[in-house]
Design an enzyme around this catalytic site. Structure first.
Site, PDB file in Angstrom:
ATOM      1  N   LYS A  53      42.759  47.734  47.080  1.00  0.00           N
ATOM      2  CA  LYS A  53      41.625  46.816  47.246  1.00  0.00           C
ATOM      3  C   LYS A  53      40.416  46.209  48.227  1.00  0.00           C
ATOM      4  O   LYS A  53      39.578  46.808  48.508  1.00  0.00           O
ATOM      5  CB  LYS A  53      42.646  44.935  47.023  1.00  0.00           C
ATOM      6  CG  LYS A  53      43.556  44.636  45.481  1.00  0.00           C
ATOM      7  CD  LYS A  53      44.283  43.688  45.556  1.00  0.00           C
ATOM      8  CE  LYS A  53      45.005  43.952  44.627  1.00  0.00           C
ATOM      9  NZ  LYS A  53      45.528  42.765  44.335  1.00  0.00           N
ATOM     10  N   GLN A  97      48.968  38.737  47.349  1.00  0.00           N
ATOM     11  CA  GLN A  97      49.522  39.562  46.523  1.00  0.00           C
ATOM     12  C   GLN A  97      50.702  39.077  45.863  1.00  0.00           C
ATOM     13  O   GLN A  97      51.566  38.844  46.552  1.00  0.00           O
ATOM     14  CB  GLN A  97      49.934  41.180  47.356  1.00  0.00           C
ATOM     15  CG  GLN A  97      50.348  42.344  46.525  1.00  0.00           C
ATOM     16  CD  GLN A  97      48.780  42.277  45.304  1.00  0.00           C
ATOM     17  OE1 GLN A  97      48.323  42.028  45.409  1.00  0.00           O
ATOM     18  NE2 GLN A  97      49.628  43.197  44.447  1.00  0.00           N
ATOM     19  N   ASP A 120      41.387  35.325  41.997  1.00  0.00           N
ATOM     20  CA  ASP A 120      42.199  36.510  41.035  1.00  0.00           C
ATOM     21  C   ASP A 120      42.483  35.755  39.593  1.00  0.00           C
ATOM     22  O   ASP A 120      43.303  35.948  38.764  1.00  0.00           O
ATOM     23  CB  ASP A 120      43.829  35.881  41.481  1.00  0.00           C
ATOM     24  CG  ASP A 120      44.688  37.598  42.042  1.00  0.00           C
ATOM     25  OD1 ASP A 120      43.883  38.540  41.990  1.00  0.00           O
ATOM     26  OD2 ASP A 120      45.214  37.576  43.293  1.00  0.00           O
TER      27      ASP A 120
END
Ligand code: GUN
Length: 293
Positions: A53, A97, A120
């Site tokens: 990422k 995460q 997200d």
């Protein structure tokens, strides 16, 4: 093989090329878009995802920072870390995460992220907007699937879409996005009776279970478009999707490969969300003028 492969790697590359231009435009407006990724503990696979990422951000000229916190980090420490990132004007997207080490409450941490930096799309405010069919940050993997379907010109209005898997990250938001696109949606999961009878009805079949090869050719409607979200590591180290590639490729009209299908789109959509967040701060219009979002 009869199915044509859907090239997610190529579409993700196109998206990144457009995003590079948007990042340049932001810089011209005095804003350097920034993403902060927080990872807690030392799960090797999660560290690989986070590195990918971060590299993808840099590749399009974005600022990216990775904060690797020790596995002993407390809930209060993690939440206050996230709040500091919320308050940092150089950061436009905050991502924690998942999964977090045992003992940490992932939902509470997600709710600590400012909804306008929740790239997200996991915060309840963004989840609620998706349910209501309103613009928001949408979860990256199912949104990437929607972009693949759109790019392929797959008609969704009135089509029967079958989603196998009901996770919060993929299955449920996938079903909502397909409903919002006027598909008729059936969601199947581990308790579904006679899975094959249902999957065989899907004009579009999305497999997001996390079990290698669970979808076989005899479970697919001839000519269906099959999207394989699964990324499973086999004992011999190879990657395999949830779809049994050989048998399904003989029945489907189009199929995403693993790797090179949905995976690259997940990261591309994360970049889209981060760039959009910075555009909002800069007062630049993100909607309507670009192909992506
Ligand atoms: N773990 C697996 N997929 C994801 C994702 O898309 N976002 C976050 N934050 N964690 C994940």
């Amino acid at each position: 093989m009869s199915a044509r492969l859907i090239d997610g790697k190529a579409l993700a590359q196109e998206f990144r090329a457009e995003l590079r231009i948007r990042v340049d435009r932001l810089r011209d407006a005095g804003i350097a878009p920034g993403l902060a990724v927080v990872i807690v503990g030392d799960d090797a696979a999660s560290h690989v995802y986070v590195r990918n990422k971060s590299l993808a951000c840099r590749e399009i000229g974005m600022h990216s920072e990775v904060h690797a916190l020790a596995s002993g980090t407390t809930q209060a420490e993690l939440v206050s870390f996230v709040r500091r990132l919320n308050d940092n004007p150089a950061i436009h997207g905050v991502l924690v995460q998942m999964p977090l080490p045992a003992g940490l409450d992932g939902r509470a941490v997600i709710e600590a992220i400012a909804p306008e930096k929740d790239v997200d799309g996991f915060h309840y405010q963004n989840v609620g907007a998706l349910v209501a069919g309103e613009p928001a940050f949408y979860p990256c993997t199912p949104w990437g699937v929607m972009k693949l379907l759109e790019h392929e010109g797959v008609p969704l209005e009135g089509a029967h879409a079958v989603v196998v898997g009901r996770s919060t990250i993929v299955g449920k938001p996938m079903a909502l996005m397909l409903i919002n696109a006027s598909a008729t949606v059936t969601v199947c999961h581990s308790r579904t009776r006679d899975l094959a009878a249902i999957t065989r009805q899907g004009d579009v079949l999305v497999a997001a279970v996390g079990r290698p090869g669970i979808i076989r050719g005899d479970m697919v409607k001839p000519g269906a478009v099959v999207i394989d979200v699964g990324i499973n590591r086999l004992p011999d180290g190879r990657l395999a999707g949830d779809v049994d590639f050989e048998s399904v490729a003989r029945v489907a009209s189009r199929l995403t490969p693993v790797p090179g299908g949905v995976g690259p789109m997940t990261i591309a959509m994360l970049l889209v969300n981060a760039v959009r967040s910075a555009e909002r701060v800069a007062g630049l219009a993100a909607h309507g003028e670009t192909r992506i979002a």
